[in-house]
Scaffold this active site. Sequence first.
Site, mmCIF file in Angstrom:
data_model
loop_
_atom_site.group_PDB
_atom_site.id
_atom_site.type_symbol
_atom_site.label_atom_id
_atom_site.label_comp_id
_atom_site.label_asym_id
_atom_site.label_seq_id
_atom_site.Cartn_x
_atom_site.Cartn_y
_atom_site.Cartn_z
ATOM 1 C CB SER A 40 -0.963 -0.049 1.124
ATOM 2 O OG SER A 40 -0.209 0.172 2.493
ATOM 3 C CG ASN A 41 3.314 2.477 2.962
ATOM 4 O OD1 ASN A 41 3.101 3.570 3.254
ATOM 5 N ND2 ASN A 41 3.017 1.309 3.862
ATOM 6 C CB ILE A 61 18.379 -6.657 8.844
ATOM 7 C CG1 ILE A 61 17.390 -6.776 9.978
ATOM 8 C CG2 ILE A 61 19.828 -5.977 9.314
ATOM 9 C CD1 ILE A 61 17.894 -7.559 10.955
ATOM 10 C CG HIS A 90 9.311 0.896 12.286
ATOM 11 N ND1 HIS A 90 9.194 -0.392 12.179
ATOM 12 C CD2 HIS A 90 9.621 1.236 13.607
ATOM 13 C CE1 HIS A 90 9.123 -0.947 13.479
ATOM 14 N NE2 HIS A 90 9.306 -0.159 14.326
ATOM 15 C CD GLU A 121 3.037 2.839 7.725
ATOM 16 O OE1 GLU A 121 3.505 2.061 8.506
ATOM 17 O OE2 GLU A 121 2.221 2.011 6.889
#
Length: 207
Positions: free
Chosen positions: A22-23, A100, A115, A185
């Site tokens: 979605s971002n 990471i 985040h 966000e």
Amino acid sequence: MNPPSAPADVPRLAVLVSGNGSNLQAILDACAEGRLAAHVAVVIANNPDAYALTRAAEAGVPTEVRPHQGVDRAEYDKELAYTAATYGADLVVLAGWNRILTTFFVGHHATINLHPAKPGGFRGLGAIEADFDAWQRGDLTEGGVMVHYVPDEGVDDGPVIAWEGVPFHDGDTLDDYALRVHGVEHRLLVDAIATVLARADTLGGHR
Ligand code: GAR
């Protein structure tokens, strides 16, 4: 939507995703609508089933799928860095990326991460749930969202570019709160990308 080629002076983004996207969609929409002066050059997923890949394809953006299972971490990230470079990435955006990155990768690409918690808050996967639980216990009065540079292998940690508090409301369910977080966000990430692109010095030697 996102034209396959972009003028040479438009910054190129590589967006790394693992899930829904979605971002990513918020970035694609902002680029297409002229609210963000950037071009998504490639979407890279470590999860072949990520819905983000469908969103990218629908927007005409090239996709690369790089499953990480069974691949040496250092080798994986070297190949990932090479892939992003192949598409001429000026900035790498982690938008729901669940791995990471090594210092090799972030040493080669200016990288930022989204985040869903405030700076200094819960790190790692499940931050929305962790903040919601903390609120229900009475240990947290406000959640949040941040976008930060990724300078090293720290988890969801690095110099903050932008952050915003997200309130809890009486009677909130986890879904209510999560929806509010995602709304913040989608706006904050686009704004943070614009901020970083305006600070050409923070892109290192990649522009
Ligand atoms: C977002 O809430 C993002 O902040 C989070 O993953 C979600 C991805 O949603 N990232 C992290 O938790 C990083 N530790 P999306 O796939 O719909 O963009």
